[in-house]
Design a protein around this motif. Structure first.
Motif, PDB file in Angstrom:
ATOM      1  N   MET A 219       8.642  25.311  11.261  1.00 23.92           N
ATOM      2  CA  MET A 219       9.858  25.123  12.021  1.00 23.92           C
ATOM      3  C   MET A 219      10.180  23.643  12.242  1.00 23.92           C
ATOM      4  O   MET A 219      11.341  23.274  12.271  1.00 23.92           O
ATOM      5  CB  MET A 219       9.770  25.840  13.362  1.00 23.92           C
ATOM      6  CG  MET A 219       9.849  27.344  13.247  1.00 23.92           C
ATOM      7  SD  MET A 219       9.954  28.094  14.862  1.00 23.92           S
ATOM      8  CE  MET A 219       9.874  29.790  14.370  1.00 23.92           C
ATOM      9  N   PHE A 220       9.133  22.844  12.400  1.00 25.40           N
ATOM     10  CA  PHE A 220       9.362  21.405  12.557  1.00 25.40           C
ATOM     11  C   PHE A 220      10.032  20.838  11.306  1.00 25.40           C
ATOM     12  O   PHE A 220      10.942  20.006  11.417  1.00 25.40           O
ATOM     13  CB  PHE A 220       8.044  20.665  12.829  1.00 25.40           C
ATOM     14  CG  PHE A 220       7.483  20.932  14.197  1.00 25.40           C
ATOM     15  CD1 PHE A 220       7.985  20.267  15.314  1.00 25.40           C
ATOM     16  CD2 PHE A 220       6.464  21.838  14.375  1.00 25.40           C
ATOM     17  CE1 PHE A 220       7.469  20.508  16.583  1.00 25.40           C
ATOM     18  CE2 PHE A 220       5.941  22.089  15.642  1.00 25.40           C
ATOM     19  CZ  PHE A 220       6.442  21.430  16.745  1.00 25.40           C
ATOM     20  N   ASP A 221       9.602  21.285  10.119  1.00 24.98           N
ATOM     21  CA  ASP A 221      10.219  20.820   8.873  1.00 24.98           C
ATOM     22  C   ASP A 221      11.693  21.204   8.814  1.00 24.98           C
ATOM     23  O   ASP A 221      12.530  20.397   8.396  1.00 24.98           O
ATOM     24  CB  ASP A 221       9.485  21.387   7.652  1.00 24.98           C
ATOM     25  CG  ASP A 221       8.147  20.717   7.409  1.00 24.98           C
ATOM     26  OD1 ASP A 221       7.919  19.611   7.951  1.00 24.98           O
ATOM     27  OD2 ASP A 221       7.318  21.300   6.683  1.00 24.98           O
ATOM     28  N   LEU A 222      12.010  22.429   9.208  1.00 26.18           N
ATOM     29  CA  LEU A 222      13.404  22.853   9.202  1.00 26.18           C
ATOM     30  C   LEU A 222      14.232  21.950  10.116  1.00 26.18           C
ATOM     31  O   LEU A 222      15.274  21.438   9.710  1.00 26.18           O
ATOM     32  CB  LEU A 222      13.530  24.318   9.650  1.00 26.18           C
ATOM     33  CG  LEU A 222      14.959  24.844   9.784  1.00 26.18           C
ATOM     34  CD1 LEU A 222      15.716  24.755   8.462  1.00 26.18           C
ATOM     35  CD2 LEU A 222      14.946  26.269  10.327  1.00 26.18           C
ATOM     36  N   ILE A 223      13.765  21.723  11.323  1.00 28.70           N
ATOM     37  CA  ILE A 223      14.498  20.859  12.264  1.00 28.70           C
ATOM     38  C   ILE A 223      14.683  19.464  11.674  1.00 28.70           C
ATOM     39  O   ILE A 223      15.792  18.915  11.689  1.00 28.70           O
ATOM     40  CB  ILE A 223      13.756  20.772  13.614  1.00 28.70           C
ATOM     41  CG1 ILE A 223      13.755  22.130  14.313  1.00 28.70           C
ATOM     42  CG2 ILE A 223      14.396  19.702  14.508  1.00 28.70           C
ATOM     43  CD1 ILE A 223      12.804  22.230  15.488  1.00 28.70           C
ATOM     44  N   ASN A 224      13.618  18.896  11.138  1.00 28.00           N
ATOM     45  CA  ASN A 224      13.690  17.534  10.585  1.00 28.00           C
ATOM     46  C   ASN A 224      14.618  17.430   9.391  1.00 28.00           C
ATOM     47  O   ASN A 224      15.212  16.376   9.160  1.00 28.00           O
ATOM     48  CB  ASN A 224      12.296  17.044  10.210  1.00 28.00           C
ATOM     49  CG  ASN A 224      11.433  16.775  11.428  1.00 28.00           C
ATOM     50  OD1 ASN A 224      11.938  16.477  12.501  1.00 28.00           O
ATOM     51  ND2 ASN A 224      10.129  16.906  11.259  1.00 28.00           N
TER      52      ASN A 224
ATOM     53  N   VAL B 295      25.462  29.121  16.849  1.00 33.17           N
ATOM     54  CA  VAL B 295      24.381  28.228  17.248  1.00 33.17           C
ATOM     55  C   VAL B 295      23.047  28.798  16.767  1.00 33.17           C
ATOM     56  O   VAL B 295      22.847  30.008  16.744  1.00 33.17           O
ATOM     57  CB  VAL B 295      24.373  28.020  18.786  1.00 33.17           C
ATOM     58  CG1 VAL B 295      24.093  29.306  19.533  1.00 33.17           C
ATOM     59  CG2 VAL B 295      23.405  26.943  19.191  1.00 33.17           C
ATOM     60  N   LEU B 296      22.177  27.885  16.342  1.00 36.64           N
ATOM     61  CA  LEU B 296      20.798  28.226  15.989  1.00 36.64           C
ATOM     62  C   LEU B 296      19.904  27.465  16.951  1.00 36.64           C
ATOM     63  O   LEU B 296      20.003  26.248  17.061  1.00 36.64           O
ATOM     64  CB  LEU B 296      20.487  27.821  14.543  1.00 36.64           C
ATOM     65  CG  LEU B 296      19.047  28.017  14.084  1.00 36.64           C
ATOM     66  CD1 LEU B 296      18.662  29.497  14.057  1.00 36.64           C
ATOM     67  CD2 LEU B 296      18.838  27.387  12.709  1.00 36.64           C
ATOM     68  N   VAL B 297      19.053  28.192  17.667  1.00 37.17           N
ATOM     69  CA  VAL B 297      18.109  27.580  18.599  1.00 37.17           C
ATOM     70  C   VAL B 297      16.720  27.735  18.011  1.00 37.17           C
ATOM     71  O   VAL B 297      16.304  28.838  17.652  1.00 37.17           O
ATOM     72  CB  VAL B 297      18.189  28.236  19.993  1.00 37.17           C
ATOM     73  CG1 VAL B 297      17.130  27.653  20.922  1.00 37.17           C
ATOM     74  CG2 VAL B 297      19.584  28.049  20.586  1.00 37.17           C
ATOM     75  N   ILE B 298      16.015  26.596  17.886  1.00 37.76           N
ATOM     76  CA  ILE B 298      14.678  26.587  17.282  1.00 37.76           C
ATOM     77  C   ILE B 298      13.705  26.024  18.302  1.00 37.76           C
ATOM     78  O   ILE B 298      13.815  24.872  18.709  1.00 37.76           O
ATOM     79  CB  ILE B 298      14.650  25.730  16.003  1.00 37.76           C
ATOM     80  CG1 ILE B 298      15.747  26.159  15.025  1.00 37.76           C
ATOM     81  CG2 ILE B 298      13.267  25.816  15.341  1.00 37.76           C
ATOM     82  CD1 ILE B 298      15.937  25.210  13.844  1.00 37.76           C
TER      83      ILE B 298
ATOM     84  N   VAL C 297      15.649  35.368  14.814  1.00 36.76           N
ATOM     85  CA  VAL C 297      15.587  35.182  13.363  1.00 36.76           C
ATOM     86  C   VAL C 297      14.236  34.590  12.993  1.00 36.76           C
ATOM     87  O   VAL C 297      13.528  34.044  13.833  1.00 36.76           O
ATOM     88  CB  VAL C 297      16.732  34.292  12.824  1.00 36.76           C
ATOM     89  CG1 VAL C 297      18.063  34.987  12.936  1.00 36.76           C
ATOM     90  CG2 VAL C 297      16.761  32.944  13.501  1.00 36.76           C
ATOM     91  N   ASP C 298      13.923  34.697  11.725  1.00 38.34           N
ATOM     92  CA  ASP C 298      12.668  34.201  11.177  1.00 38.34           C
ATOM     93  C   ASP C 298      12.994  33.129  10.135  1.00 38.34           C
ATOM     94  O   ASP C 298      14.110  33.094   9.607  1.00 38.34           O
ATOM     95  CB  ASP C 298      11.920  35.374  10.531  1.00 38.34           C
ATOM     96  CG  ASP C 298      10.496  35.016  10.203  1.00 38.34           C
ATOM     97  OD1 ASP C 298      10.267  34.577   9.055  1.00 38.34           O
ATOM     98  OD2 ASP C 298       9.624  35.170  11.068  1.00 38.34           O
ATOM     99  N   LEU C 299      12.020  32.288   9.826  1.00 40.06           N
ATOM    100  CA  LEU C 299      12.234  31.256   8.800  1.00 40.06           C
ATOM    101  C   LEU C 299      12.728  31.845   7.486  1.00 40.06           C
ATOM    102  O   LEU C 299      13.538  31.234   6.797  1.00 40.06           O
ATOM    103  CB  LEU C 299      10.947  30.467   8.564  1.00 40.06           C
ATOM    104  CG  LEU C 299      10.656  29.330   9.535  1.00 40.06           C
ATOM    105  CD1 LEU C 299       9.279  28.744   9.284  1.00 40.06           C
ATOM    106  CD2 LEU C 299      11.722  28.254   9.465  1.00 40.06           C
TER     107      LEU C 299
END
Length: 153
Positions: free
Chosen positions: A1-6, A49-52, A141-143
Motif C-alpha cells: 500500500m505504501f508503494d501505491l500511495i508513493n 475518493v480512495l482512502v488508503i 477495496v483490495d490492492l
C-alpha cells in the motif's frame, strides 16, 4: 500500500474495479486519537475518493454523497439503503502533509463519525473550514482491485 500511495501522481489514472478515474489530489492525514499512523486520501474525478490506511492494511473507495439525514453528535447506529451501519469511530481529522491538488477543494480538518456494515463504509463528516458536510459512501477495496496508469492525460 505504501508503494501505491508513493506512485500516485497528479493527473495519473486509477482504475478501480474496472472503471478509470483521474487523480486530482493527494493528502496525508492523521487524527486526534491517532497522530502517528497517517492515512492518504486520494481525490478522484466526479466526487470519488480512495482512502488508503497502510498501517491498518485497509482501503476504501467511494463517493462524496449528499448529506445524510444524521446530525452531530451522531447516533451509534444509522440506516442507509435498508442496511444497518454500526459506529466504529468518532474522531477529528487533521492534515499531516498536502502533497498536491487544490487546497480549497480538499477537506482539510474534519470532525467525523465512521460506520460499517460488512464491506460497506459510511463516513459522516463536517468540514471545519466551511461547516459543510462531507459524507462518504464507500466499500472496502483490495490492492488487486486497483491499477495505476501514469501520465495518460
Amino acid at each position: 500500500m505504501f508503494d501505491l500511495i508513493n506512485n500516485i501522481e497528479k493527473n495519473c489514472i486509477l482504475e478501480i474495479r474496472g472503471k478509470r478515474y483521474e487523480v486530482l489530489a493527494k493528502v496525508l492525514y492523521v487524527t486526534e486519537t491517532e497522530t502517528k499512523n497517517w492515512y492518504a486520501k486520494i481525490q478522484l474525478q466526479n466526487h470519488h475518493v480512495l482512502v488508503i490506511s497502510p498501517y491498518d492494511d485497509f482501503m476504501y473507495f467511494g463517493y462524496v454523497a449528499e448529506p445524510l439525514n444524521y446530525s452531530f453528535p451522531t447516533p451509534d447506529i444509522i440506516k442507509f439503503n435498508d442496511k444497518i451501519f454500526k459506529k466504529d469511530a468518532d474522531d477529528y481529522q487533521m492534515v499531516k502533509e498536502f502533497i498536491f491538488g487544490n487546497y480549497l477543494e480538499m477537506e482539510g480538518e474534519v470532525q467525523f463519525s465512521d460506520f460499517s456494515n460488512e464491506n460497506d463504509i459510511i463516513s459522516l463528516g463536517i468540514i471545519t473550514r466551511t461547516s459543510k458536510r462531507a459524507d462518504v459512501i464507500a466499500s472496502v477495496v483490495d490492492l488487486k482491485d486497483i491499477k495505476l496508469f501514469k501520465n495518460e492525460i
